[in-house]
Motif scaffolding. Structure first.
Motif, PDB file in Angstrom:
ATOM      1  N   ALA A 181       1.128  -1.450  -0.252  1.00  0.00           N
ATOM      2  CA  ALA A 181       0.213  -0.003   0.139  1.00  0.00           C
ATOM      3  C   ALA A 181       0.790   1.163   0.182  1.00  0.00           C
ATOM      4  O   ALA A 181       0.787   2.116  -0.426  1.00  0.00           O
ATOM      5  CB  ALA A 181      -0.843  -0.269   1.173  1.00  0.00           C
ATOM      6  N   VAL A 182       2.557   1.602   0.808  1.00  0.00           N
ATOM      7  CA  VAL A 182       2.742   2.703   0.621  1.00  0.00           C
ATOM      8  C   VAL A 182       3.854   3.106  -0.195  1.00  0.00           C
ATOM      9  O   VAL A 182       3.668   4.098  -1.060  1.00  0.00           O
ATOM     10  CB  VAL A 182       3.643   2.236   2.263  1.00  0.00           C
ATOM     11  N   GLN A 183       3.602   1.741  -1.801  1.00  0.00           N
ATOM     12  CA  GLN A 183       4.530   1.528  -2.097  1.00  0.00           C
ATOM     13  C   GLN A 183       3.579   2.257  -3.646  1.00  0.00           C
ATOM     14  O   GLN A 183       3.885   3.363  -4.354  1.00  0.00           O
ATOM     15  CB  GLN A 183       5.164   0.371  -3.028  1.00  0.00           C
ATOM     16  N   VAL A 184       2.180   1.625  -3.477  1.00  0.00           N
ATOM     17  CA  VAL A 184       1.659   1.616  -4.296  1.00  0.00           C
ATOM     18  C   VAL A 184       1.396   3.387  -4.168  1.00  0.00           C
ATOM     19  O   VAL A 184       1.038   4.916  -4.990  1.00  0.00           O
ATOM     20  CB  VAL A 184       0.377   1.474  -4.341  1.00  0.00           C
ATOM     21  N   LEU A 185       0.781   4.350  -3.095  1.00  0.00           N
ATOM     22  CA  LEU A 185       1.049   5.018  -2.393  1.00  0.00           C
ATOM     23  C   LEU A 185       2.369   6.501  -2.293  1.00  0.00           C
ATOM     24  O   LEU A 185       1.097   7.707  -2.980  1.00  0.00           O
ATOM     25  CB  LEU A 185       0.858   5.563  -0.581  1.00  0.00           C
ATOM     26  N   GLY A 186       3.124   6.022  -2.476  1.00  0.00           N
ATOM     27  CA  GLY A 186       4.246   6.219  -3.327  1.00  0.00           C
ATOM     28  C   GLY A 186       3.919   6.784  -4.703  1.00  0.00           C
ATOM     29  O   GLY A 186       4.577   8.108  -5.169  1.00  0.00           O
ATOM     30  N   ARG A 187       3.981   5.950  -5.912  1.00  0.00           N
ATOM     31  CA  ARG A 187       2.842   6.329  -6.808  1.00  0.00           C
ATOM     32  C   ARG A 187       2.950   7.288  -6.885  1.00  0.00           C
ATOM     33  O   ARG A 187       2.961   8.004  -7.958  1.00  0.00           O
ATOM     34  CB  ARG A 187       3.485   4.745  -7.197  1.00  0.00           C
ATOM     35  N   ASN A 188       1.777   7.031  -6.419  1.00  0.00           N
ATOM     36  CA  ASN A 188       0.778   7.916  -7.046  1.00  0.00           C
ATOM     37  C   ASN A 188       0.821   9.641  -6.713  1.00  0.00           C
ATOM     38  O   ASN A 188       0.233  10.667  -6.852  1.00  0.00           O
ATOM     39  CB  ASN A 188      -0.518   7.450  -5.740  1.00  0.00           C
ATOM     40  N   LEU A 189       1.886   9.447  -5.102  1.00  0.00           N
ATOM     41  CA  LEU A 189       2.173  11.169  -5.135  1.00  0.00           C
ATOM     42  C   LEU A 189       3.196  11.604  -5.427  1.00  0.00           C
ATOM     43  O   LEU A 189       3.193  12.600  -6.070  1.00  0.00           O
ATOM     44  CB  LEU A 189       2.840  10.676  -3.402  1.00  0.00           C
ATOM     45  N   GLN A 190       3.963  10.641  -6.562  1.00  0.00           N
ATOM     46  CA  GLN A 190       5.028  11.223  -7.306  1.00  0.00           C
ATOM     47  C   GLN A 190       4.788  11.436  -9.002  1.00  0.00           C
ATOM     48  O   GLN A 190       4.511  11.899  -9.280  1.00  0.00           O
ATOM     49  CB  GLN A 190       5.416   9.275  -7.793  1.00  0.00           C
ATOM     50  N   SER A 191       3.361  10.930  -8.938  1.00  0.00           N
ATOM     51  CA  SER A 191       2.526  10.765 -10.109  1.00  0.00           C
ATOM     52  C   SER A 191       1.925  12.175  -9.386  1.00  0.00           C
ATOM     53  O   SER A 191       1.530  13.018 -11.740  1.00  0.00           O
ATOM     54  CB  SER A 191       1.433   9.806 -10.266  1.00  0.00           C
ATOM     55  N   SER A 192       1.108  12.319  -8.403  1.00  0.00           N
ATOM     56  CA  SER A 192       0.579  13.856  -8.258  1.00  0.00           C
ATOM     57  C   SER A 192       1.593  14.531  -8.341  1.00  0.00           C
ATOM     58  O   SER A 192       1.097  15.689  -9.245  1.00  0.00           O
ATOM     59  CB  SER A 192      -0.018  13.924  -6.916  1.00  0.00           C
ATOM     60  N   LEU A 193       2.827  14.605  -7.911  1.00  0.00           N
ATOM     61  CA  LEU A 193       4.099  16.220  -7.776  1.00  0.00           C
ATOM     62  C   LEU A 193       4.196  16.070  -9.376  1.00  0.00           C
ATOM     63  O   LEU A 193       3.921  16.949 -10.167  1.00  0.00           O
ATOM     64  CB  LEU A 193       5.104  15.623  -7.130  1.00  0.00           C
TER      65      LEU A 193
ATOM     66  N   ARG B 184      -5.190  -5.182  -2.636  1.00  0.00           N
ATOM     67  CA  ARG B 184      -3.639  -4.358  -3.568  1.00  0.00           C
ATOM     68  C   ARG B 184      -4.223  -4.712  -5.026  1.00  0.00           C
ATOM     69  O   ARG B 184      -3.908  -3.181  -5.658  1.00  0.00           O
ATOM     70  CB  ARG B 184      -3.185  -5.507  -3.436  1.00  0.00           C
ATOM     71  N   ALA B 185      -5.106  -5.199  -6.210  1.00  0.00           N
ATOM     72  CA  ALA B 185      -5.269  -5.107  -7.215  1.00  0.00           C
ATOM     73  C   ALA B 185      -6.268  -3.883  -7.014  1.00  0.00           C
ATOM     74  O   ALA B 185      -6.133  -2.678  -8.714  1.00  0.00           O
ATOM     75  CB  ALA B 185      -5.644  -6.497  -7.588  1.00  0.00           C
ATOM     76  N   ALA B 186      -7.327  -3.713  -6.558  1.00  0.00           N
ATOM     77  CA  ALA B 186      -7.876  -2.069  -6.751  1.00  0.00           C
ATOM     78  C   ALA B 186      -7.116  -1.442  -6.619  1.00  0.00           C
ATOM     79  O   ALA B 186      -7.433  -0.134  -7.078  1.00  0.00           O
ATOM     80  CB  ALA B 186      -8.975  -2.258  -6.021  1.00  0.00           C
ATOM     81  N   PHE B 187      -6.337  -1.304  -5.647  1.00  0.00           N
ATOM     82  CA  PHE B 187      -4.996   0.416  -5.809  1.00  0.00           C
ATOM     83  C   PHE B 187      -3.922   0.028  -6.828  1.00  0.00           C
ATOM     84  O   PHE B 187      -4.075   1.113  -7.783  1.00  0.00           O
ATOM     85  CB  PHE B 187      -3.741  -0.484  -4.921  1.00  0.00           C
ATOM     86  N   GLU B 188      -3.627  -1.250  -7.935  1.00  0.00           N
ATOM     87  CA  GLU B 188      -3.343  -0.527  -8.871  1.00  0.00           C
ATOM     88  C   GLU B 188      -4.192  -0.430  -9.810  1.00  0.00           C
ATOM     89  O   GLU B 188      -3.937   0.514 -10.717  1.00  0.00           O
ATOM     90  CB  GLU B 188      -2.071  -2.059  -9.572  1.00  0.00           C
ATOM     91  N   HIS B 189      -5.461  -0.441 -10.068  1.00  0.00           N
ATOM     92  CA  HIS B 189      -6.069  -0.187 -10.875  1.00  0.00           C
ATOM     93  C   HIS B 189      -6.294   0.914 -10.807  1.00  0.00           C
ATOM     94  O   HIS B 189      -6.734   2.660 -12.132  1.00  0.00           O
ATOM     95  CB  HIS B 189      -7.497  -0.811 -10.610  1.00  0.00           C
ATOM     96  N   LEU B 190      -6.764   1.251  -9.807  1.00  0.00           N
ATOM     97  CA  LEU B 190      -7.162   3.328  -9.426  1.00  0.00           C
ATOM     98  C   LEU B 190      -5.727   3.859  -9.849  1.00  0.00           C
ATOM     99  O   LEU B 190      -5.615   5.235  -9.704  1.00  0.00           O
ATOM    100  CB  LEU B 190      -7.474   3.601  -7.979  1.00  0.00           C
ATOM    101  N   ALA B 191      -5.237   3.323  -9.947  1.00  0.00           N
ATOM    102  CA  ALA B 191      -3.442   4.454  -9.888  1.00  0.00           C
ATOM    103  C   ALA B 191      -3.263   4.495 -11.667  1.00  0.00           C
ATOM    104  O   ALA B 191      -2.441   4.873 -11.518  1.00  0.00           O
ATOM    105  CB  ALA B 191      -2.565   3.301  -9.318  1.00  0.00           C
ATOM    106  N   ARG B 192      -3.962   3.528 -12.597  1.00  0.00           N
ATOM    107  CA  ARG B 192      -3.965   3.487 -13.777  1.00  0.00           C
ATOM    108  C   ARG B 192      -5.006   3.948 -14.628  1.00  0.00           C
ATOM    109  O   ARG B 192      -4.573   3.687 -15.328  1.00  0.00           O
ATOM    110  CB  ARG B 192      -3.545   2.087 -14.268  1.00  0.00           C
TER     111      ARG B 192
END
Length: 574
Positions: free
Chosen positions: A47-59, A401-409
């Motif tokens: 979850a923290v890796q997904v959150l980190g990728r989302n944060l970097q994507s937002s920045l 986790r799969a839902a997090f990945e889907h939301l990230a993309r």
């Protein structure tokens, strides 16, 4: 009072009969606790890796927004306009553009265009003030040349973006941004000769940004954020954050000693840690990741973490421990009555249950035990139910986790790929096109007068319009993944293996005709038009940024020509 040998033997056998039950219960309880903690740690790490990728994507998206604003024709015109009336008109257009950007991004607190001279005098400024957008003008414009986000960013080359360290905003007159955790995204603005004459700055509300990123996380997850020294920037207890701003230092590594390894760039990029200050009941299990910052900034990295109370993770194991204790007492009393029979009956079933627990702990497999109708059968079924519930929770966490990945993309409103996934697909298509020598076309679609639709019918109706437009674009695309929503009312489509560019013209004509037909939404016929720009690979560019830039420029040509039409960056030959 004398006790006979039968009583003593019964007591002795009762002790030996109780001992395996107690040991098995203790082993199962501890194994379940550790298994749950390990599963929680793995899920927190994911979850923290997904959150980190989302944060970097937002920045990254914020940096792209800043770059888009600096490349607008209104900004570049200011460098060559000397007429005050005309200059004021261009600044009004920029203010309207900044306002639209603030309305589209609730985490943006302020957008400013600052002069590279005159001590960093603000030229155009829009602030968020509660639920309102306020334009600051005239004598209220301030000189900002002494702030690092100004004089450090002015040292950059045009096109570079500086993301500042996270600080508390103490600038007077900052409206809603005053006193809030803030980071500044700034980029130089150059004129036609490449000379930097101004600076564009976006203030981002850190609390609002993380509120959006946390919306899909479980409620029990706690977020931590620190700078490269470990100073707490986000913490479940807000009183512990930004201690350096109050004359004291509160460090993340004081709560999680393992984090000190992340502060050393030669250490690992991620780790699991457990809190050292609380007892086991209130202790925390947490996962942390070091996020490197690739922008031009003095903050090379930050530490992001997610934590969870051990008591929450182990709640199920605690309940199972109570059941095990009750069963152990019951069998102990039974052993006092029929010690010899019970001792022989207990040994083999307990051994089977112990092996089943070991198999479950080692391979996560639930083995079948011989069916029994006695108390041992109750124990076995309780163990099986407990293990099944653990596996069910692990499966649920896997689905999360799969839902997090889907939301990230994917875009949550239209279901289309978002900017990140679009760029990945487009990069793959470009690599294939370069290898095969094929041509590609990139279509940039921007809805005309979409703000008026929102103002007239409301944002919910506007969301339905965006969903209808997404379906329309998907219906003419080669594949649904070739259509993406970049944000707001902007969409991108790309077409692979374009043998004849005239087919793209025919497709644009078809799409243009579709946009002339009213969309039926909630029983209302709504005319939604679009301006479209097209760039071709390899004619207009050999990379994603150049192709999108040319398609965007062509789209602006279509808008300048009267909107509701399409334009190529270079005219297609018949």
């Amino acid at each position: 009072m004398r006790f006979g040998i039968a009583f003593k033997l019964g007591c002795l056998m009762a002790v030996f009969g109780m001992l395996p039950t107690a040991l098995a219960g203790y082993y199962i309880y501890n194994s379940s606790r550790e298994l749950l903690l390990q599963a929680a740690e793995r899920d927190l790490q994911t979850a923290v890796q997904v959150l980190g990728r989302n944060l970097q994507s937002s920045l990254h998206n914020i940096s792209l927004d800043a770059a888009v604003l600096t490349h607008g024709p209104q900004v570049r015109q200011l460098a060559s306009i000397n007429d005050p009336a005309q200059r004021s008109h261009v600044q009004d257009d920029l203010a309207a553009l900044f306002r639209a950007m603030l309305l589209a991004h609730p985490d943006y607190m302020q957008i400013r265009l600052i002069s590279a001279s005159d001590h960093g005098l603000e030229w155009v400024r829009q602030d968020r003030d509660g639920n309102h957008i306020v334009r600051v003008s005239g004598a209220d414009l301030q000189e900002k040349g002494h702030f690092a986000y100004v004089f450090e960013a002015l040292k950059l080359a045009p096109g570079d973006v500086r993301i500042s360290p996270i600080v508390i905003n103490r600038e007077q007159g900052a409206h809603s941004g005053l006193g809030k955790p803030t980071l500044h995204v700034s980029t130089p603005v150059a004129d036609a000769d490449g000379k930097v004459f101004a600076l564009l700055v976006i203030n981002v509300d850190l609390d609002q940004l993380f509120s959006q990123l946390q919306s899909d996380l479980p409620d029990e997850y706690q977020v931590y954020l620190s700078n490269r020294w470990g100073d707490l920037l986000i913490h479940p207890d807000h009183r512990r954050t930004f201690g350096f701003d109050q004359g004291r230092r509160l460090f993340l590594q004081d709560e999680f000693s393992e984090v000190s390894r992340l502060l050393d760039t030669s250490g690992p990029n991620s780790l699991i840690s457990r809190s050292v200050e609380q007892n086991q009941q209130d202790g925390l299990v947490a996962a942390f990741v070091r996020l490197a910052n690739n922008s031009k900034t003095s903050e090379p990295f930050i530490i992001l973490g997610l934590g969870q109370l051990q008591s929450h993770v182990l709640a199920q194991a605690s309940r199972a421990g109570g059941y095990i204790a009750q069963i152990a007492v019951f069998f102990s009393l039974l052993a006092l009555l029929v010690a010899f029979i019970v001792s022989r009956a207990l040994i083999r079933p307990l051994r089977n249950m112990t092996e089943a627990v070991e198999l479950f702990s080692r391979e996560r497999k639930i083995s079948e035990l011989p069916p029994r109708q006695d108390e041992l059968g109750v124990l076995a079924r309780s163990f099986r139910a407990m293990k099944q519930e653990i596996l069910t929770q692990l499966e649920d966490l896997t689905h999360s986790r799969a839902a997090f990945e889907h939301l990230a993309r994917h875009d949550s409103l239209t279901g289309l790929p978002n900017r990140r996934m679009c760029f990945e697909r487009l990069e793959q298509a470009l690599i294939s096109a370069r290898q095969s020598g094929q041509k590609m076309a990139l279509l940039f679609v921007d809805l005309d007068h979409f703000k008026e639709v929102n103002d007239q019918w409301g944002h919910r109706f506007g969301d339905q319009v965006l969903q209808a437009v997404a379906k329309l674009l998907g219906s003419v695309s080669e594949a649904r993944d070739n259509v993406a929503r970049l944000g707001g009312d902007e969409f991108v489509m790309f077409f692979e293996d374009v043998q004849d560019p005239r087919k793209i013209v025919a497709l644009l004509e078809k799409l243009h005709v579709c946009f002339q037909l009213p969309l039926l939404i909630d029983g209302k016929g709504v005319n939604v038009h679009a301006s479209m720009g097209v760039s071709m690979f390899p004619r207009d560019g050999n990379d994603i940024g150049t192709l999108i830039q040319h398609a965007d420029h062509a789209m602006y040509k279509a808008k300048s020509a009267g909107k509701n039409r399409y334009s190529f960056e270079v005219m297609v030959e018949n």
